[in-house]
Design a protein around this motif. Structure first.
Motif, PDB file in Angstrom:
ATOM      1  N   TYR A 167      -4.753  -9.499   9.241  1.00  0.00           N
ATOM      2  CA  TYR A 167      -3.748 -10.509   8.910  1.00  0.00           C
ATOM      3  C   TYR A 167      -2.365 -10.066   9.394  1.00  0.00           C
ATOM      4  O   TYR A 167      -1.634 -10.849  10.005  1.00  0.00           O
ATOM      5  N   VAL A 168      -2.023  -8.816   9.136  1.00  0.00           N
ATOM      6  CA  VAL A 168      -0.737  -8.288   9.605  1.00  0.00           C
ATOM      7  C   VAL A 168      -0.682  -8.340  11.130  1.00  0.00           C
ATOM      8  O   VAL A 168       0.311  -8.784  11.710  1.00  0.00           O
ATOM      9  N   HIS A 192       0.835  -1.204   0.000  1.00  0.00           N
ATOM     10  CA  HIS A 192       0.000   0.000   0.000  1.00  0.00           C
ATOM     11  C   HIS A 192       0.866   1.248   0.000  1.00  0.00           C
ATOM     12  O   HIS A 192       2.030   1.218   0.409  1.00  0.00           O
ATOM     13  N   GLU A 193       0.294   2.348  -0.443  1.00  0.00           N
ATOM     14  CA  GLU A 193       1.022   3.616  -0.519  1.00  0.00           C
ATOM     15  C   GLU A 193       1.629   4.004   0.829  1.00  0.00           C
ATOM     16  O   GLU A 193       2.722   4.576   0.883  1.00  0.00           O
ATOM     17  N   GLU A 194       0.956   3.690   1.910  1.00  0.00           N
ATOM     18  CA  GLU A 194       1.458   4.004   3.252  1.00  0.00           C
ATOM     19  C   GLU A 194       2.781   3.293   3.549  1.00  0.00           C
ATOM     20  O   GLU A 194       3.496   3.669   4.473  1.00  0.00           O
ATOM     21  N   MET A 195       3.097   2.292   2.756  1.00  0.00           N
ATOM     22  CA  MET A 195       4.289   1.477   2.964  1.00  0.00           C
ATOM     23  C   MET A 195       5.404   1.860   1.986  1.00  0.00           C
ATOM     24  O   MET A 195       6.342   1.100   1.778  1.00  0.00           O
ATOM     25  N   ARG A 196       5.324   3.037   1.396  1.00  0.00           N
ATOM     26  CA  ARG A 196       6.278   3.462   0.367  1.00  0.00           C
ATOM     27  C   ARG A 196       7.731   3.374   0.849  1.00  0.00           C
ATOM     28  O   ARG A 196       8.617   2.999   0.095  1.00  0.00           O
ATOM     29  N   ASP A 199       2.678  -3.744  16.840  1.00  0.00           N
ATOM     30  CA  ASP A 199       3.697  -2.733  16.552  1.00  0.00           C
ATOM     31  C   ASP A 199       3.955  -2.603  15.055  1.00  0.00           C
ATOM     32  O   ASP A 199       4.030  -1.488  14.528  1.00  0.00           O
ATOM     33  N   THR A 200       4.078  -3.720  14.375  1.00  0.00           N
ATOM     34  CA  THR A 200       4.303  -3.688  12.926  1.00  0.00           C
ATOM     35  C   THR A 200       3.105  -3.082  12.217  1.00  0.00           C
ATOM     36  O   THR A 200       3.254  -2.220  11.350  1.00  0.00           O
ATOM     37  N   MET A 201       1.923  -3.523  12.593  1.00  0.00           N
ATOM     38  CA  MET A 201       0.716  -2.989  11.965  1.00  0.00           C
ATOM     39  C   MET A 201       0.646  -1.472  12.139  1.00  0.00           C
ATOM     40  O   MET A 201       0.339  -0.744  11.201  1.00  0.00           O
ATOM     41  N   ARG A 202       0.961  -0.991  13.311  1.00  0.00           N
ATOM     42  CA  ARG A 202       0.917   0.455  13.568  1.00  0.00           C
ATOM     43  C   ARG A 202       1.986   1.207  12.771  1.00  0.00           C
ATOM     44  O   ARG A 202       1.729   2.295  12.267  1.00  0.00           O
ATOM     45  N   ARG A 203       3.186   0.639  12.655  1.00  0.00           N
ATOM     46  CA  ARG A 203       4.230   1.295  11.858  1.00  0.00           C
ATOM     47  C   ARG A 203       3.799   1.401  10.397  1.00  0.00           C
ATOM     48  O   ARG A 203       4.001   2.415   9.754  1.00  0.00           O
ATOM     49  N   TRP A 204       3.214   0.326   9.887  1.00  0.00           N
ATOM     50  CA  TRP A 204       2.864   0.302   8.472  1.00  0.00           C
ATOM     51  C   TRP A 204       1.635   1.132   8.143  1.00  0.00           C
ATOM     52  O   TRP A 204       1.524   1.659   7.045  1.00  0.00           O
ATOM     53  N   PHE A 205       0.690   1.224   9.079  1.00  0.00           N
ATOM     54  CA  PHE A 205      -0.606   1.831   8.755  1.00  0.00           C
ATOM     55  C   PHE A 205      -1.076   2.871   9.755  1.00  0.00           C
ATOM     56  O   PHE A 205      -2.271   3.028   9.970  1.00  0.00           O
ATOM     57  N   ALA A 206      -0.168   3.612  10.324  1.00  0.00           N
ATOM     58  CA  ALA A 206      -0.520   4.610  11.337  1.00  0.00           C
ATOM     59  C   ALA A 206      -1.584   5.591  10.839  1.00  0.00           C
ATOM     60  O   ALA A 206      -2.472   5.981  11.585  1.00  0.00           O
ATOM     61  N   VAL A 207      -1.518   5.954   9.567  1.00  0.00           N
ATOM     62  CA  VAL A 207      -2.485   6.903   9.013  1.00  0.00           C
ATOM     63  C   VAL A 207      -3.910   6.379   9.146  1.00  0.00           C
ATOM     64  O   VAL A 207      -4.816   7.092   9.559  1.00  0.00           O
TER      65      VAL A 207
END
Length: 148
Positions: free
Chosen positions: A127-128, A68-72, A135-143
């Motif tokens: 799933y993530v 996803h764009e949030e993961m650029r 923690d990973t989910m929040r880093r990747w998709f905080a927005v």
């Protein structure tokens, strides 16, 4: 073939990390975290593929596992790793048994309604969360998490 995540996270490539620091003017901690998150992404995308093949009827797995764009930032680290062509190829063969191709802009080419996107994103986040933790989910998709 899917390695244990802990085994994969032991892999380090200091030249990729140093190159990323120079290119993006970030500190070593951030670059190392991005490298580890790239490894997590490669692992979980393969895991999702294997899980879907094993249980194609499961509704919770019916979503596209894309960058996803949030993961650029993670995607940029992957691009940087691929530039070390021999090392990247050897890494893929050792840990996944095959070369992992990078297919750019997949998320942008998917035609989904707003509701379909929301449903897929919810499954993706779950799933993530289930396989990589909060923690990973929040880093990747905080927005998305702060706007919900």
């Amino acid at each position: 073939m899917l390695p244990e995540l802990t085994e994969l996270l032991n892999y380090k490539h200091q030249n990729v990390i140093k190159s990323h620091i120079r290119t993006y003017a970030i500190n070593e901690y951030k670059a190392s975290t991005l490298f580890d998150d790239m490894l997590r992404y490669l692992w979980i995308s393969r895991k999702h593929m294997f899980d879907r093949k094993q249980s194609p009827e499961l509704e919770t797995l019916k979503f596209q596992f894309v960058m996803h764009e949030e993961m650029r930032d993670i995607d940029n680290m992957w691009h940087n790793f691929i530039l070390y062509t021999n090392d990247y190829t050897q890494f893929c063969l050792k840990y996944f048994g095959e070369y992992l191709h990078h297919v750019p802009d997949v998320a942008e080419t998917m035609s989904q309604t707003r509701d379909e996107f929301a449903t897929d994103l919810e499954k993706y986040l779950s799933y993530v969360y289930d396989h990589l933790g909060e923690d990973t989910m929040r880093r990747w998709f905080a927005v998305h998490l702060t706007s919900a």
